[in-house]
Write a protein that holds these residues in place. Structure first.
Motif, PDB file in Angstrom:
ATOM      1  N   PRO A   1      46.190  53.499  18.663  1.00  0.00           N
ATOM      2  CA  PRO A   1      45.778  53.645  17.403  1.00  0.00           C
ATOM      3  C   PRO A   1      44.529  53.542  17.016  1.00  0.00           C
ATOM      4  O   PRO A   1      44.047  54.088  15.911  1.00  0.00           O
ATOM      5  N   VAL A   2      43.855  52.394  17.926  1.00  0.00           N
ATOM      6  CA  VAL A   2      42.391  52.315  17.235  1.00  0.00           C
ATOM      7  C   VAL A   2      41.477  53.239  17.754  1.00  0.00           C
ATOM      8  O   VAL A   2      40.503  53.667  17.168  1.00  0.00           O
ATOM      9  N   THR A   3      41.795  54.065  18.699  1.00  0.00           N
ATOM     10  CA  THR A   3      41.174  55.128  19.334  1.00  0.00           C
ATOM     11  C   THR A   3      41.132  56.442  18.221  1.00  0.00           C
ATOM     12  O   THR A   3      40.122  57.150  18.086  1.00  0.00           O
ATOM     13  N   ILE A   4      42.428  56.767  17.791  1.00  0.00           N
ATOM     14  CA  ILE A   4      42.604  57.618  16.646  1.00  0.00           C
ATOM     15  C   ILE A   4      41.559  57.235  15.489  1.00  0.00           C
ATOM     16  O   ILE A   4      41.066  58.234  14.824  1.00  0.00           O
ATOM     17  N   LEU A   5      41.608  56.012  15.006  1.00  0.00           N
ATOM     18  CA  LEU A   5      40.889  55.564  13.950  1.00  0.00           C
ATOM     19  C   LEU A   5      39.503  55.799  14.242  1.00  0.00           C
ATOM     20  O   LEU A   5      38.915  56.166  13.569  1.00  0.00           O
ATOM     21  N   GLY A   6      38.923  55.196  15.427  1.00  0.00           N
ATOM     22  CA  GLY A   6      37.439  55.547  15.809  1.00  0.00           C
ATOM     23  C   GLY A   6      37.179  56.986  15.895  1.00  0.00           C
ATOM     24  O   GLY A   6      36.249  57.434  15.530  1.00  0.00           O
ATOM     25  N   TRP A   7      38.226  58.014  16.070  1.00  0.00           N
ATOM     26  CA  TRP A   7      37.708  59.381  16.240  1.00  0.00           C
ATOM     27  C   TRP A   7      37.494  59.837  14.999  1.00  0.00           C
ATOM     28  O   TRP A   7      36.469  60.644  14.690  1.00  0.00           O
ATOM     29  N   MET A   8      38.025  59.222  13.732  1.00  0.00           N
ATOM     30  CA  MET A   8      37.929  59.769  12.313  1.00  0.00           C
ATOM     31  C   MET A   8      36.788  59.265  11.815  1.00  0.00           C
ATOM     32  O   MET A   8      36.124  59.577  10.835  1.00  0.00           O
ATOM     33  N   LYS A   9      36.558  57.847  12.410  1.00  0.00           N
ATOM     34  CA  LYS A   9      35.605  57.083  11.667  1.00  0.00           C
ATOM     35  C   LYS A   9      34.081  56.687  12.018  1.00  0.00           C
ATOM     36  O   LYS A   9      33.390  56.564  11.559  1.00  0.00           O
ATOM     37  N   VAL A  10      34.057  56.734  13.415  1.00  0.00           N
ATOM     38  CA  VAL A  10      33.055  56.239  14.204  1.00  0.00           C
ATOM     39  C   VAL A  10      32.341  57.266  14.894  1.00  0.00           C
ATOM     40  O   VAL A  10      31.011  57.565  14.482  1.00  0.00           O
ATOM     41  N   GLY A  11      32.827  58.283  15.462  1.00  0.00           N
ATOM     42  CA  GLY A  11      32.202  59.133  16.135  1.00  0.00           C
ATOM     43  C   GLY A  11      32.898  59.871  17.201  1.00  0.00           C
ATOM     44  O   GLY A  11      33.615  59.129  18.318  1.00  0.00           O
ATOM     45  N   LYS A  12      32.955  61.242  17.572  1.00  0.00           N
ATOM     46  CA  LYS A  12      33.925  61.815  18.691  1.00  0.00           C
ATOM     47  C   LYS A  12      33.587  61.359  20.088  1.00  0.00           C
ATOM     48  O   LYS A  12      34.057  60.968  20.952  1.00  0.00           O
ATOM     49  N   SER A  13      32.313  61.550  20.213  1.00  0.00           N
ATOM     50  CA  SER A  13      31.585  61.299  21.643  1.00  0.00           C
ATOM     51  C   SER A  13      31.624  59.834  22.108  1.00  0.00           C
ATOM     52  O   SER A  13      32.281  59.594  23.338  1.00  0.00           O
ATOM     53  N   PHE A  14      31.385  58.992  21.257  1.00  0.00           N
ATOM     54  CA  PHE A  14      31.483  57.517  21.551  1.00  0.00           C
ATOM     55  C   PHE A  14      32.915  57.260  21.663  1.00  0.00           C
ATOM     56  O   PHE A  14      33.288  56.370  22.576  1.00  0.00           O
TER      57      PHE A  14
ATOM     58  N   GLY B   1      26.332  53.716  26.407  1.00  0.00           N
ATOM     59  CA  GLY B   1      26.671  54.419  25.291  1.00  0.00           C
ATOM     60  C   GLY B   1      28.289  54.407  24.957  1.00  0.00           C
ATOM     61  O   GLY B   1      28.824  55.281  24.130  1.00  0.00           O
ATOM     62  N   ALA B   2      28.920  53.377  25.464  1.00  0.00           N
ATOM     63  CA  ALA B   2      30.363  53.506  25.351  1.00  0.00           C
ATOM     64  C   ALA B   2      30.792  52.021  24.771  1.00  0.00           C
ATOM     65  O   ALA B   2      29.826  51.194  24.704  1.00  0.00           O
ATOM     66  N   SER B   3      32.190  51.817  24.686  1.00  0.00           N
ATOM     67  CA  SER B   3      32.435  50.456  24.637  1.00  0.00           C
ATOM     68  C   SER B   3      33.828  50.215  25.350  1.00  0.00           C
ATOM     69  O   SER B   3      34.420  51.278  25.811  1.00  0.00           O
ATOM     70  N   THR B   4      34.476  49.066  25.425  1.00  0.00           N
ATOM     71  CA  THR B   4      35.583  48.846  25.945  1.00  0.00           C
ATOM     72  C   THR B   4      36.927  48.865  25.171  1.00  0.00           C
ATOM     73  O   THR B   4      37.727  48.461  25.113  1.00  0.00           O
ATOM     74  N   GLY B   5      36.593  49.725  23.827  1.00  0.00           N
ATOM     75  CA  GLY B   5      37.427  49.799  22.765  1.00  0.00           C
ATOM     76  C   GLY B   5      37.817  48.659  21.899  1.00  0.00           C
ATOM     77  O   GLY B   5      37.289  47.704  21.771  1.00  0.00           O
ATOM     78  N   GLY B   6      39.087  48.797  21.564  1.00  0.00           N
ATOM     79  CA  GLY B   6      39.668  47.619  20.771  1.00  0.00           C
ATOM     80  C   GLY B   6      38.896  47.033  19.717  1.00  0.00           C
ATOM     81  O   GLY B   6      38.490  47.673  18.728  1.00  0.00           O
ATOM     82  N   LEU B   7      38.387  45.732  19.771  1.00  0.00           N
ATOM     83  CA  LEU B   7      37.951  45.098  18.817  1.00  0.00           C
ATOM     84  C   LEU B   7      36.459  45.668  18.564  1.00  0.00           C
ATOM     85  O   LEU B   7      36.093  45.503  17.187  1.00  0.00           O
ATOM     86  N   ASP B   8      35.552  46.019  19.425  1.00  0.00           N
ATOM     87  CA  ASP B   8      34.135  46.882  19.230  1.00  0.00           C
ATOM     88  C   ASP B   8      34.549  47.776  18.177  1.00  0.00           C
ATOM     89  O   ASP B   8      33.677  47.948  16.981  1.00  0.00           O
ATOM     90  N   ILE B   9      35.409  48.678  18.128  1.00  0.00           N
ATOM     91  CA  ILE B   9      35.655  49.868  17.248  1.00  0.00           C
ATOM     92  C   ILE B   9      36.123  49.548  15.958  1.00  0.00           C
ATOM     93  O   ILE B   9      35.589  49.780  14.728  1.00  0.00           O
ATOM     94  N   ILE B  10      37.159  48.443  15.832  1.00  0.00           N
ATOM     95  CA  ILE B  10      37.671  48.001  14.579  1.00  0.00           C
ATOM     96  C   ILE B  10      36.406  47.072  13.952  1.00  0.00           C
ATOM     97  O   ILE B  10      36.471  47.305  12.577  1.00  0.00           O
ATOM     98  N   ALA B  11      35.709  46.341  14.764  1.00  0.00           N
ATOM     99  CA  ALA B  11      34.578  45.699  13.901  1.00  0.00           C
ATOM    100  C   ALA B  11      33.508  46.387  13.524  1.00  0.00           C
ATOM    101  O   ALA B  11      32.929  46.532  12.328  1.00  0.00           O
ATOM    102  N   MET B  12      33.331  47.849  13.868  1.00  0.00           N
ATOM    103  CA  MET B  12      32.346  48.645  13.573  1.00  0.00           C
ATOM    104  C   MET B  12      32.886  49.270  12.173  1.00  0.00           C
ATOM    105  O   MET B  12      32.264  49.374  11.225  1.00  0.00           O
TER     106      MET B  12
END
Length: 288
Positions: A76-89, A138-149
């Motif tokens: 679910p965090v990845t889906i949220l990141g796709w919409m809010k953070v950026g597709k490539s990242f 240019g990436a992250s290990t997912g999870g908290l990084d994306i939510i915090a951003m």
């Protein structure tokens, strides 16, 4: 011929990026299965949460491994990141998540040392190297990084506070569930990790790059081709060479540092670049 074309089309830079993301994932899995999990010392972020829940479920009718839980939390965090953070990242971050899960399932849980302090220190260092390498490319290990951003953008507050809150909850949960000695060693592992990550890759949210170059226009066009960032251009002159140059000043997020480095290597490897920590920004700064 088709395979060669695909590799050529992907590019050496992208292959290098994928290689280091996989390497970072391997280091994360090694730190967990060979140091932290056997000692019941907990990692930061979603990894630590997955460890805690896996430990609680181990003697139940539905035991779930740390790796599978980590993957489930990140979907679910990845889906949220796709919409809010950026597709490539987000794509590269989810690749990291998948590879960490795969390595956690492949590498057996092994007791390397019975000394809990050694496990906390070495587990923290190896995990931090994995996270730092992943962030550097240019990436992250997912999870908290994306939510915090995402939360940081919504609330306009520093990312560090969100890391502190969740990691604090992990330490408290470890203390209540498995004893305060485990919580203290978890704190040691988190401290070591944060110090090593800072050495490998800056965790500051925003950075300022000052680029002195003879190819100001070319660098400006290349940067704007990869990211949406304003650039201030100031005329400059070499004190020794007396040659006319330009200074480009740009503020970026830490996740854009890798892209900027690639632009400079491709357009002007001789450009003098100074990267400094940005303590505050007044005025417009694009967060999406």
């Amino acid at each position: 011929m088709t395979e060669r074309f695909r590799l050529s089309d992907l590019g050496i830079t992208e292959l290098k990026k994928i290689f280091f993301i996989i390497l970072g994932s391997l280091l994360n899995a090694v730190s967990l299965n060979m140091f932290l999990i056997p000692a019941k010392v907990y990692a930061s972020g979603f990894t630590g949460v997955s460890q805690l829940i896996s430990s609680l479920l181990v003697n139940t009718a539905f035991p779930i491994s740390t790796g599978i839980l980590y993957l489930l939390f990140n979907i679910p965090v990845t889906i949220l990141g796709w919409m809010k953070v950026g597709k490539s990242f987000t794509i590269y971050s989810f690749l990291s998540v998948i590879m960490i899960t795969a390595f956690l399932e492949i590498i057996p849980i092994t007791v390397v040392s019975s000394d809990i302090l050694l496990n906390a220190v070495f587990g923290g260092v190896i995990a931090a190297l994995g996270v730092g390498i992943t962030l550097k490319y240019g990436a992250s290990t997912g999870g908290l990084d994306i939510i915090a951003m995402i939360l940081s953008r919504m609330k306009n507050k520093p990312i560090g506070g969100y890391f502190f809150v969740l990691n604090g909850l992990i330490i408290l949960a470890a203390g209540f569930l498995f004893g305060w000695e485990k919580a203290l060693y978890t704190l040691v592992a988190l401290y070591v990790s944060s110090r090593v990550i800072d050495a490998v890759h800056t965790r500051h949210e925003k950075l300022t790059a000052m680029i002195v170059t003879k190819k100001g226009k070319e660098i400006q066009e290349a940067i704007h081709g990869k990211m949406v960032r304003g650039i201030t251009i100031i005329p400059a002159k070499g004190a020794f060479s007396k040659q006319d140059k330009e200074m480009l000043i740009i503020v970026i997020t830490r996740y854009e540092l890798y892209d900027l480095e690639q632009v400079l290597k491709e357009v002007d490897p001789n450009a003098f670049t100074n990267i400094v920590h940005t303590t505050g920004i007044y005025g417009f700064f694009r967060n999406d």
